[in-house]
Write an enzyme that holds these catalytic residues in place. Structure first.
Site, short mmCIF file in Angstrom:
data_model
loop_
_atom_site.label_atom_id
_atom_site.label_comp_id
_atom_site.label_asym_id
_atom_site.label_seq_id
_atom_site.Cartn_x
_atom_site.Cartn_y
_atom_site.Cartn_z
N TYR A 1 49.25 42.67 40.01
CA TYR A 1 49.04 41.26 40.37
C TYR A 1 49.83 40.36 39.41
CZ TYR A 1 45.94 43.33 43.68
OH TYR A 1 45.46 44.10 44.71
N LEU B 1 35.36 45.64 41.47
CA LEU B 1 35.61 46.25 42.79
C LEU B 1 35.68 45.17 43.87
CD1 LEU B 1 33.06 49.20 42.50
CD2 LEU B 1 35.55 49.42 42.56
N ARG C 1 42.09 43.17 31.18
CA ARG C 1 42.30 44.46 31.85
C ARG C 1 43.79 44.73 32.06
NH1 ARG C 1 40.02 47.75 37.06
NH2 ARG C 1 39.16 49.34 35.70
N GLN D 1 35.61 38.78 36.78
CA GLN D 1 37.03 39.12 36.64
C GLN D 1 37.88 38.03 37.30
OE1 GLN D 1 39.20 42.23 38.81
NE2 GLN D 1 39.88 43.06 36.86
C1 LIG Z 1 37.38 49.43 46.65
C2 LIG Z 1 38.06 49.19 45.32
C3 LIG Z 1 38.29 47.89 44.90
C4 LIG Z 1 38.86 47.64 43.67
N1 LIG Z 1 39.01 46.34 43.24
C5 LIG Z 1 39.44 46.08 41.99
C6 LIG Z 1 39.45 44.76 41.49
O1 LIG Z 1 39.02 43.81 42.15
N2 LIG Z 1 39.92 44.57 40.23
C7 LIG Z 1 40.37 45.61 39.44
O2 LIG Z 1 40.80 45.38 38.31
N3 LIG Z 1 40.33 46.87 39.90
C8 LIG Z 1 39.87 47.13 41.13
N4 LIG Z 1 39.78 48.43 41.56
C9 LIG Z 1 40.07 49.53 40.62
C10 LIG Z 1 38.79 50.03 39.94
O3 LIG Z 1 38.22 49.02 39.11
C11 LIG Z 1 39.04 51.28 39.08
O4 LIG Z 1 39.92 50.98 38.04
C12 LIG Z 1 39.62 52.42 39.91
O5 LIG Z 1 38.88 52.59 41.11
C13 LIG Z 1 39.65 53.73 39.13
O6 LIG Z 1 38.34 54.10 38.75
P1 LIG Z 1 37.48 55.21 39.57
O7 LIG Z 1 38.31 56.47 39.57
O8 LIG Z 1 36.21 55.32 38.79
O9 LIG Z 1 37.27 54.68 40.96
C14 LIG Z 1 39.26 48.71 42.83
C15 LIG Z 1 39.06 50.02 43.27
C16 LIG Z 1 38.45 50.27 44.49
C17 LIG Z 1 38.20 51.69 44.92
#
Ligand SMILES: Cc1cc2nc3c(=O)[nH]c(=O)nc-3n(C[C@H](O)[C@H](O)[C@H](O)COP(=O)(O)O)c2cc1C
Length: 367
Positions: free
Chosen positions: A182, A27, A229, A101
């Site tokens: 990305y 995140l 991922r 990550q």
């Molecule tokens: C605030 C935020 C930041 C995120 N940053 C990343 C990240 O740095 N790398 C990544 O692979 N996914 C990132 N994601 C995606 C999450 O890892 C996850 O795959 C996505 O939120 C779906 O899962 P959820 O429904 O449980 O939130 C981010 C999501 C959110 C909401």
């Protein structure tokens, strides 16, 4: 009360003994000022760490060109490695298993983030369509520069150095960020990759860059410390594929050759039918193909996560927004407690506390 829901059962991931199946998804929080991890991240990660719990860090830049958003951390310099150490140590002290990550944004960047104000690098010179953000502002990335074939190995090497640095910082391993539009995804998906060299055209060629990184990183730190991922169904940042299932299965199969620890895949966006969110287990062919640990993410809650583990659809479930807003998510899922609601407006703000470490724990919130 159902105590031993499938999510709360132990799992052996390679050499790591996990005490449950609930993973902190990566995140991005944009609180690492000038790309340097800060002390306040100690509390944030420790709040979410559990003995035998698996955590993945926010996306962390592999080099000076990897950067595209303000205050996202890096792991290319000595100073950054040192800054990560107390954070990793604190997670370990609580018994957590912590992967970094590693990330390159590719064309999701702007001149101002690049060395000497140069163009961001990508698989292509096609720019990303400007995005309209939730507050109505327009986010426009700068037009990218297509990497020449001979430059690609240099980027692979940056991932390699970042992985080595992550181990030096104390992380238990790295997750290579091949998702969400990305740089790696910009090579994988046919809506963006318009190359005519060995890195474009056929599916095999489009996956070459990703797999060279995996090969190189696995050799550098050992395959048992590497995850990958992938989000075949996502269309973030204009990155979509005409045949996501074929792409996902090809990658799952190819990753098997390197015997990496895990593959983490993102579900297609859940769909609301009659007010209920549905996920369709579209990752099943990839799950069946990949030999290592499988992690799913995207719209999971207690019930759907338990069901996915019970059915053998996945080994582990990564929680993003729910974990962001519930530092004690593991406990809450265990006792089936209510959950704090996440506040999107503070996902990416830079405050060291607000929307970061101030979400209440179950016993504080009183519900
Ligand atoms: C605030 C935020 C930041 C995120 N940053 C990343 C990240 O740095 N790398 C990544 O692979 N996914 C990132 N994601 C995606 C999450 O890892 C996850 O795959 C996505 O939120 C779906 O899962 P959820 O429904 O449980 O939130 C981010 C999501 C959110 C909401």
């Amino acid at each position: 009360m159902e105590k031993h829901i499938p999510l709360l059962t132990p799992y052996k991931m390679g050499k790591f003994d996990l005490s449950h199946r609930i993973v902190l998804a990566p995140l991005t929080r944009q609180r690492s000022y000038n790309s340097l991890p800060q002390e306040h991240a100690i509390l944030y990660y420790v709040q979410r760490a559990t003995p035998g719990g698996f955590l993945v860090s926010e996306a962390t830049g592999v080099s000076v060109t990897a950067h595209g958003y303000i205050h996202t951390p890096g792991i290319w310099s000595k100073e950054q490695v040192e800054a990560w150490k107390p954070i990793v140590n604190a997670v370990h002290a609580k018994g957590g298993i912590f992967f970094c990550q590693i990330w390159h944004v590719g064309r999701a960047s702007k001149f101002e983030f690049q060395p000497n104000g140069e163009a961001p690098i990508a698989s292509t010179d096609k720019p990303i369509t400007p995005l309209t953000l939730q507050d109505g502002t327009i986010e426009a990335f700068s037009p990218p520069r297509r990497l020449a074939t001979h430059e690609i190995s240099k980027i692979t090497n940056d991932f390699n150095l970042a992985a080595r640095n992550a181990i030096e910082a104390g992380f238990d391993g790295v997750e290579i960020h091949g998702a969400y539009g990305y740089l790696i995804d910009q090579f994988l998906k046919d809506s963006v990759n318009d190359r005519t060299d060995l890195y474009g055209g056929s599916l095999q060629n489009r996956c070459r860059f990703a797999l060279e990184i995996v090969d190189s990183v696995a050799k550098e730190i050992g395959p048992d410390r590497v995850g990958f991922r992938l989000s075949p169904y996502s269309d973030c940042l204009d990155c979509h594929d005409s045949d996501p299932e074929r792409l996902g299965v090809y990658m799952a199969q190819a990753l098997n050759q390197y015997q990496i620890l895990y593959c983490s895949m993102v579900e297609p966006e859940p769909v609301k039918i009659d007010g209920v969110l549905h996920t369709f287990h579209k990752l099943l062919p990839m799950r069946k193909t990949f030999n290592g640990t499988f992690i799913v993410a995207g719209g999971y809650d207690r019930e759907r996560g338990s069901e996915a583990v019970r059915e053998g659809y996945t080994d582990l479930v990564a929680y993003g927004k729910l974990f962001l807003a519930n530092p004690d998510l593991v406990k809450r899922l265990e006792i089936n407690a209510g959950l704090n609601k996440y506040d999107r407006s503070t996902f990416y703000t830079s405050d060291p506390v607000v929307g970061y470490t101030d979400y209440p724990f179950f016993d504080q919130s009183g519900h």
